[in-house]
Structures are given as C-alpha cells and as structure tokens.
Design an enzyme around this catalytic site. Sequence first.
Site, PDB file in Angstrom:
ATOM      1  N   SER A 176       0.950  -0.982   0.085  1.00 29.99           N
ATOM      2  CA  SER A 176       0.282   0.132   0.242  1.00 29.99           C
ATOM      3  C   SER A 176       0.668   1.256  -0.201  1.00 29.99           C
ATOM      4  O   SER A 176       0.612   1.979  -0.603  1.00 29.99           O
ATOM      5  CB  SER A 176      -0.873   0.252   0.923  1.00 29.99           C
ATOM      6  OG  SER A 176      -0.033  -0.204   2.302  1.00 29.99           O
ATOM      7  N   HIS A 182      -2.039  -8.597   2.213  1.00 27.41           N
ATOM      8  CA  HIS A 182      -1.527  -7.361   2.599  1.00 27.41           C
ATOM      9  C   HIS A 182      -2.944  -7.049   3.608  1.00 27.41           C
ATOM     10  O   HIS A 182      -3.068  -7.655   4.886  1.00 27.41           O
ATOM     11  CB  HIS A 182      -1.981  -7.039   1.359  1.00 27.41           C
ATOM     12  CG  HIS A 182      -1.189  -5.297   1.653  1.00 27.41           C
ATOM     13  ND1 HIS A 182      -0.432  -5.156   3.289  1.00 27.41           N
ATOM     14  CD2 HIS A 182      -0.891  -3.585   1.082  1.00 27.41           C
ATOM     15  CE1 HIS A 182       0.254  -3.844   3.415  1.00 27.41           C
ATOM     16  NE2 HIS A 182      -0.570  -2.758   2.501  1.00 27.41           N
ATOM     17  N   HIS A 239       5.356 -13.294   7.303  1.00 21.79           N
ATOM     18  CA  HIS A 239       6.210 -11.767   6.468  1.00 21.79           C
ATOM     19  C   HIS A 239       6.907 -11.936   5.578  1.00 21.79           C
ATOM     20  O   HIS A 239       7.346 -12.349   5.295  1.00 21.79           O
ATOM     21  CB  HIS A 239       5.280 -11.354   8.028  1.00 21.79           C
ATOM     22  CG  HIS A 239       5.752  -9.648   7.637  1.00 21.79           C
ATOM     23  ND1 HIS A 239       6.776  -9.044   7.158  1.00 21.79           N
ATOM     24  CD2 HIS A 239       4.325  -8.745   7.503  1.00 21.79           C
ATOM     25  CE1 HIS A 239       6.622  -7.868   6.545  1.00 21.79           C
ATOM     26  NE2 HIS A 239       5.109  -7.022   7.542  1.00 21.79           N
ATOM     27  N   ARG A 252       3.918  -5.139  16.441  1.00 20.45           N
ATOM     28  CA  ARG A 252       2.217  -4.216  16.040  1.00 20.45           C
ATOM     29  C   ARG A 252       1.174  -5.790  16.409  1.00 20.45           C
ATOM     30  O   ARG A 252      -0.101  -5.312  17.481  1.00 20.45           O
ATOM     31  CB  ARG A 252       1.744  -4.345  15.070  1.00 20.45           C
ATOM     32  CG  ARG A 252       2.515  -3.372  14.290  1.00 20.45           C
ATOM     33  CD  ARG A 252       2.163  -2.671  13.239  1.00 20.45           C
ATOM     34  NE  ARG A 252       2.184  -3.899  12.347  1.00 20.45           N
ATOM     35  CZ  ARG A 252       2.275  -3.870  10.727  1.00 20.45           C
ATOM     36  NH1 ARG A 252       2.008  -3.415  10.321  1.00 20.45           N
ATOM     37  NH2 ARG A 252       2.993  -5.095  10.287  1.00 20.45           N
ATOM     38  N   ASP A 300      -2.665  -8.205  11.813  1.00 23.33           N
ATOM     39  CA  ASP A 300      -3.601  -8.302  11.391  1.00 23.33           C
ATOM     40  C   ASP A 300      -3.746  -9.428  11.791  1.00 23.33           C
ATOM     41  O   ASP A 300      -5.739 -10.000  11.903  1.00 23.33           O
ATOM     42  CB  ASP A 300      -3.788  -9.275   9.766  1.00 23.33           C
ATOM     43  CG  ASP A 300      -3.493  -8.377   8.890  1.00 23.33           C
ATOM     44  OD1 ASP A 300      -3.970  -7.244   9.031  1.00 23.33           O
ATOM     45  OD2 ASP A 300      -2.549  -8.185   7.771  1.00 23.33           O
TER      46      ASP A 300
HETATM   47  C1  LIG Z   1      -0.167  -6.231   7.391  1.00 20.85           C
HETATM   48  C2  LIG Z   1       0.068  -6.875   6.052  1.00 20.85           C
HETATM   49  O1  LIG Z   1      -0.197  -6.968   5.312  1.00 20.85           O
HETATM   50  S1  LIG Z   1       0.705  -7.830   6.929  1.00 20.85           S
HETATM   51  C3  LIG Z   1       0.670  -9.836   6.242  1.00 20.85           C
HETATM   52  C4  LIG Z   1      -1.260  -9.926   6.080  1.00 20.85           C
HETATM   53  N1  LIG Z   1      -1.397 -11.152   5.118  1.00 20.85           N
HETATM   54  C5  LIG Z   1      -1.000 -12.259   5.315  1.00 20.85           C
HETATM   55  O2  LIG Z   1      -1.364 -12.646   6.567  1.00 20.85           O
HETATM   56  C6  LIG Z   1      -1.570 -13.780   4.670  1.00 20.85           C
HETATM   57  C7  LIG Z   1      -0.913 -15.052   4.792  1.00 20.85           C
HETATM   58  N2  LIG Z   1       0.809 -14.901   4.449  1.00 20.85           N
HETATM   59  C8  LIG Z   1       1.170 -14.962   3.587  1.00 20.85           C
HETATM   60  O3  LIG Z   1       0.363 -14.925   2.501  1.00 20.85           O
HETATM   61  C9  LIG Z   1       2.407 -14.201   3.294  1.00 20.85           C
HETATM   62  O4  LIG Z   1       3.194 -14.667   4.490  1.00 20.85           O
HETATM   63  C10 LIG Z   1       3.081 -13.112   3.077  1.00 20.85           C
HETATM   64  C11 LIG Z   1       1.901 -12.989   1.234  1.00 20.85           C
HETATM   65  C12 LIG Z   1       2.622 -12.040   4.039  1.00 20.85           C
HETATM   66  C13 LIG Z   1       4.470 -13.243   3.046  1.00 20.85           C
HETATM   67  O5  LIG Z   1       5.092 -13.903   1.843  1.00 20.85           O
HETATM   68  P1  LIG Z   1       6.196 -13.727   1.283  1.00 20.85           P
HETATM   69  O6  LIG Z   1       7.167 -12.798   1.977  1.00 20.85           O
HETATM   70  O7  LIG Z   1       6.197 -14.632  -0.045  1.00 20.85           O
HETATM   71  O8  LIG Z   1       6.896 -15.597   2.221  1.00 20.85           O
HETATM   72  P2  LIG Z   1       7.445 -16.522   2.314  1.00 20.85           P
HETATM   73  O9  LIG Z   1       8.219 -16.308   1.968  1.00 20.85           O
HETATM   74  O10 LIG Z   1       7.652 -16.979   4.108  1.00 20.85           O
HETATM   75  O11 LIG Z   1       7.011 -17.781   1.469  1.00 20.85           O
HETATM   76  C14 LIG Z   1       7.708 -18.366   1.247  1.00 20.85           C
HETATM   77  C15 LIG Z   1       6.174 -19.609   0.762  1.00 20.85           C
HETATM   78  O12 LIG Z   1       5.433 -20.361   2.472  1.00 20.85           O
HETATM   79  C16 LIG Z   1       4.178 -19.662   1.678  1.00 20.85           C
HETATM   80  N3  LIG Z   1       2.909 -19.018   3.301  1.00 20.85           N
HETATM   81  C17 LIG Z   1       4.090 -17.588   4.146  1.00 20.85           C
HETATM   82  N4  LIG Z   1       2.622 -17.454   4.614  1.00 20.85           N
HETATM   83  C18 LIG Z   1       2.122 -18.138   4.666  1.00 20.85           C
HETATM   84  C19 LIG Z   1       1.033 -18.971   6.024  1.00 20.85           C
HETATM   85  N5  LIG Z   1       0.862 -17.784   6.597  1.00 20.85           N
HETATM   86  N6  LIG Z   1       0.336 -19.581   4.962  1.00 20.85           N
HETATM   87  C20 LIG Z   1       0.322 -20.635   4.419  1.00 20.85           C
HETATM   88  N7  LIG Z   1       1.329 -20.903   3.341  1.00 20.85           N
HETATM   89  C21 LIG Z   1       2.024 -19.484   4.157  1.00 20.85           C
HETATM   90  C22 LIG Z   1       4.044 -19.057   0.748  1.00 20.85           C
HETATM   91  O13 LIG Z   1       2.638 -18.934   0.003  1.00 20.85           O
HETATM   92  C23 LIG Z   1       4.717 -19.194  -0.025  1.00 20.85           C
HETATM   93  O14 LIG Z   1       4.416 -20.817  -1.216  1.00 20.85           O
HETATM   94  P3  LIG Z   1       4.817 -20.883  -1.848  1.00 20.85           P
HETATM   95  O15 LIG Z   1       6.427 -21.273  -2.192  1.00 20.85           O
HETATM   96  O16 LIG Z   1       3.923 -22.348  -3.133  1.00 20.85           O
HETATM   97  O17 LIG Z   1       4.377 -20.077  -2.855  1.00 20.85           O
HETATM   98  O1  LIG Z   2       5.437  -4.274   5.913  1.00 18.25           O
HETATM   99  C1  LIG Z   2       4.488  -4.975   5.021  1.00 18.25           C
HETATM  100  O2  LIG Z   2       5.117  -5.724   3.526  1.00 18.25           O
HETATM  101  C2  LIG Z   2       3.137  -5.620   5.205  1.00 18.25           C
HETATM  102  C3  LIG Z   2       2.745  -5.147   6.404  1.00 18.25           C
HETATM  103  O3  LIG Z   2       2.748  -5.828   7.842  1.00 18.25           O
HETATM  104  C4  LIG Z   2       1.752  -3.430   6.682  1.00 18.25           C
HETATM  105  O4  LIG Z   2       2.058  -3.366   5.595  1.00 18.25           O
HETATM  106  O5  LIG Z   2       1.643  -3.079   7.425  1.00 18.25           O
END
Ligand SMILES: CC(=O)SCCNC(=O)CCNC(=O)[C@H](O)C(C)(C)COP(=O)(O)OP(=O)(O)OC[C@H]1O[C@@H](n2cnc3c(N)ncnc32)[C@H](O)[C@@H]1OP(=O)(O)O
Ligand SMILES: O=C([O-])CC(=O)C(=O)O
Length: 479
Positions: free
Chosen positions: A283, A313, A362, A371, A417
């Site tokens: 964002s 996100h 993350h 947080r 989250d």
């Molecule tokens: C405010 C925010 O934005 S905070 C983040 C909010 N999002 C979530 O909570 C959604 C769940 N989490 C996720 O999908 C991921 O951890 C993300 C998108 C936040 C980060 O993604 P990445 O940096 O690519 O994570 P990472 O390098 O650990 O991923 C490696 C693998 O683990 C998987 N993985 C990562 N987190 C999770 C999870 N919570 N559950 C299951 N699998 C996961 C990824 O999908 C990826 O799989 P792939 O190799 O099949 O593509």
């Molecule tokens: O830092 C990130 O990629 C996601 C996150 O936790 C935020 O934007 O608050």
Amino acid sequence: MMGIAVCRNIFLSPINFTTMLSKISFASRTLARNARGVATIQEVLKSQVPQKQADLLALKKEHGDKVLGEVTVDQCIGGARGVKCMLWETSNLDAEEGIRFRGHTIPDCQQILPTFKGPAGPENGEPLLESLFWLLLTSEVPTKAEVDGLTADLHKRAASLPSHVVPLLNSLPKDMHPMTQFTIGLNAAQTGSAFAKAYQDGAPKTEYHEYVLEDVLNVVAQLPEIAATIYRNVYFDGVVSKDTSLDYSGNFCRMLGYDDKGFDELMRLYLCIHTDHEGGNASAHATHLVGSTLSDPYLAYAGGLNALAGPLHGLANQEVLGWIQGIQKQMADEGKEVNAETITQFTWDTLNAKKVIPGYGHAVLRKTDPRYSCQREFALKHMPDDELFKIVSTIYEVMPGILTEHGKTKNPYPNVDSHSGVLLWHYGFTQFQYYTVLFGVSRAVGALSQLYWDRALGLPLERPKSVTPEFIKKFCESQ
Ligand SMILES: CC(=O)SCCNC(=O)CCNC(=O)[C@H](O)C(C)(C)COP(=O)(O)OP(=O)(O)OC[C@H]1O[C@@H](n2cnc3c(N)ncnc32)[C@H](O)[C@@H]1OP(=O)(O)O
Ligand SMILES: O=C([O-])CC(=O)C(=O)O
C-alpha cells in the site's frame, strides 16, 4: 537564515551529520514556534524543508556512486524481497525488532507521545493518532498544545469534503465490498485537490510540496467521513454523527456509531500502529509509485488502498476472522471444542488445501510482529476472559510449530492482522468485511506523510528496469 547558513556548511564539509542534524532540528523547531510558543505543523515543515533538501543533495554528491546491494535472479523473480531501491523517511522495519516510527518503537511511542488525557505515558492511555502523524511528518515529538492545534485543524478540514461524495456513496450497492466503496469515495473527493489545481495553473515544481501538504492534511481529515458513511450505509441507517470536541480517533468512533471510552482507546492504538511499515509494503509503495507520476495525493492514496484491499496484505484481517469462524462452525457441526488439538487439525486441512493461514507469515519480519504483541497486551489488560481472545491465544501457541513443520513459510509467527479483529469484535464491531477500511484510514497517515517528503525532496518518477526471462538466461549463461 540560520537553516541556510548551516546547510551550506554541511554541503562544503559533510562530516558528523547526525550531531549537526539534531542541532538543526532543534533550531528549526525554535524558529517555527510562534509567539505563544506553539508551532503549527505547516510552520515546522516549512522550516525543515531547505535543510532536508540540502542534506539529500549532499548525500547524493558524496555517496551517489556507492553500491547499496546487488540483485539476484531470485530477488528479481521473487517480488524484490530485500532489494534496497526506495528512499523512505518516516519509518524503518527490522526483521527481528519490527517497526520504528522515526526511530521510535511502538513501546517508545506509548511512552513519549501525547494522549487524549494529555501527557504521554501508558497510565494516560494510548497515543493520539495526531501525535504520531506529527512525528511521522516532522520527526519531532509534539507538545500536547501542538497536537490539539492539529486536531482542530483536521476537524475543520473535514468539512471541505466535496458535497457530491456522500450522495455518491449513498448510491452504491450495499453488497459492494467496503474497500471498493472506499476507493470510489476517495477518488470522488479528488475534485478538491489543491495540488491538481495548482499544477494545472502552472505552479513551479519548487512549490509542489506546499499544495501536496494541503491535500495530505485534507485527505487524512476527510477519510473518516468517507469510511463512516460506508459503514453506516452498509450495516445501519446511513446516519453519521460527529463529536468534534474529541480527538480524531474519538470523533471517528462516534461517526461509526460507537460511544464507549474503551473502544476509543482501542481505536487510538489501532490507528497508530497501522500507519506506516516502511516503504516496501504494497500500500505504501503503491502510493509512492502513483504519486511519483505527480498524481495528486487523493489519486495516489486511492492506489494505495487498492493494494491494501488484497488478501495477502490488508484484507488479511478480514480473512483471519473468517478463518476463525470457519473453525468455530466446523467444531460446532462436529460437536467438538475449539482447542489446541482441533485448531491443529483445522490448520493442516487449510495447508493441505493449498491455502495460506491468514495473519501468519510476513515478507520481512522474522519474529512476532510487535504490532501483534501490543494488541495482545491491550487484550490482556482489557479483555483477558474474552472467548475469541482465548482462541487467538491458542492459535498463537500452536501455529508457529505447525508452520515450521510445514516447512514453507520463512516466518511462522503472527503479523498485525492476526490480532486486530478479535479486539474489534470484543467491542461489538463484528462486521469483519469492513475491517480493512479501518486499516486504510490509518495507513493514509504514514503513506501520505512520506508522499509529502517525496515532493518536498523532489524525488523523481519511479521507473525500475524490468527484464525478460530470455535476458536473464542469456545474461547468466554469459557470466
Ligand atoms: C499488513 C500485512 O500486510 S501483514 C501480511 C498479511 N497477510 C497475511 O497474513 C496472509 C498470509 N501470509 C502470507 O501469505 C505470506 O506470509 C505473506 C504474503 C505475508 C508474505 O509472503 P512471502 O514473503 O512470499 O512469504 P514466504 O517467503 O515465507 O513464502 C514462502 C512460501 O510459504 C508460504 N507461506 C507464507 N506464509 C504462509 C502462511 N501464512 N500460510 C501458509 N503458507 C504460507 C508462501 O505462500 C510461499 O509458498 P510457495 O513457495 O508455495 O509460493
Ligand atoms: O510490511 C509489509 O509488507 C506488510 C505489512 O505488515 C504492512 O504493510 O503493515
């Protein structure tokens, strides 16, 4: 005068930046204070800009050709993780420690920023969003009087929401996702952009940031009415009532229809901790990217909101509640309890179905998100016996082990989250499809504070290089 003299000094002999900068910051603040000893945010920023511009020029002149890092093929294909290619003033994220706002951790901010009751300190409640806004924009800790001035200014600016926006929101289908409505509302408010008008009228680029600051303050001021109108329309009677004797968060709670001091405090904490997470998150980065084309802050932040609306996100907070309800329903159907064992089974079912566990993992963090921790502290203090909080705590006990065993995610710990929904739910805010809108009200403060500095520092159009797979192959084979 003093600012310019010091800046020339730095330009000629760029040594001991840090000491110099802290002296300048103090000097700029003193210069900005008016006869009552209280500065406005506009005065403080005006006094800081020449120095910051000179600092950046000096930095480029002295170090412009140094290498900050290299980019591997994995990074190029893998979402640019860890690639250092963006300047961000307002906050910085450490993988282990979490976020620092202008160098201050969340617990620091809870100690030093003014609260609704007045002086800083946890015994007086959570920091005011306006005090963090001041800190993010100026890098200085405001006095309570300065924060009160900013609150009054924001309340006044809220009235400038163009008159067509609320009728437009009223006309939207109730089943349109609240985040879609939110970006529509913000885009519609863009007719009031001071920057867009000034640009059309031929303003020189040296003045852009002055109009951008107007827009930044106006967007932050107007977002609560857009957000509250959507909430009241979709779930209630469409009526939005204000109480501008309160701070920004308190007034926003009344607009949403909540009149509960506990909820006011939660919203102060919530709005502070979601503001900023350095520049690379989707964002903030989207806002920065769109703004770099000289789209005005309304359009730039609408871009940011669209990024926030994605389930990886900001939408993850809605997904967390949906996931927890999924466990509750399944266990109720099967006549079982929600406990560590059944949560573990449900988690494996989710993972085996090739879905993510929302609220965990993350892109940068490698520890529990601070947080998450501060929201957990809030729950332990205000709602230790809440049933949903107990489920969230049990998930926290079992999830890192399961995700580690699963072996994919680099960070098996919870992010912000994972906890926000349970706190909102406790106060009766159960419409979880709406939660990301609250996140969007907060993120504006961080992303737009940076957008101000983007323009004040004259940062250019963002345009990184893309490469084709054929290029990568050929390039690597030739190495
Ligand atoms: C405010 C925010 O934005 S905070 C983040 C909010 N999002 C979530 O909570 C959604 C769940 N989490 C996720 O999908 C991921 O951890 C993300 C998108 C936040 C980060 O993604 P990445 O940096 O690519 O994570 P990472 O390098 O650990 O991923 C490696 C693998 O683990 C998987 N993985 C990562 N987190 C999770 C999870 N919570 N559950 C299951 N699998 C996961 C990824 O999908 C990826 O799989 P792939 O190799 O099949 O593509
Ligand atoms: O830092 C990130 O990629 C996601 C996150 O936790 C935020 O934007 O608050």
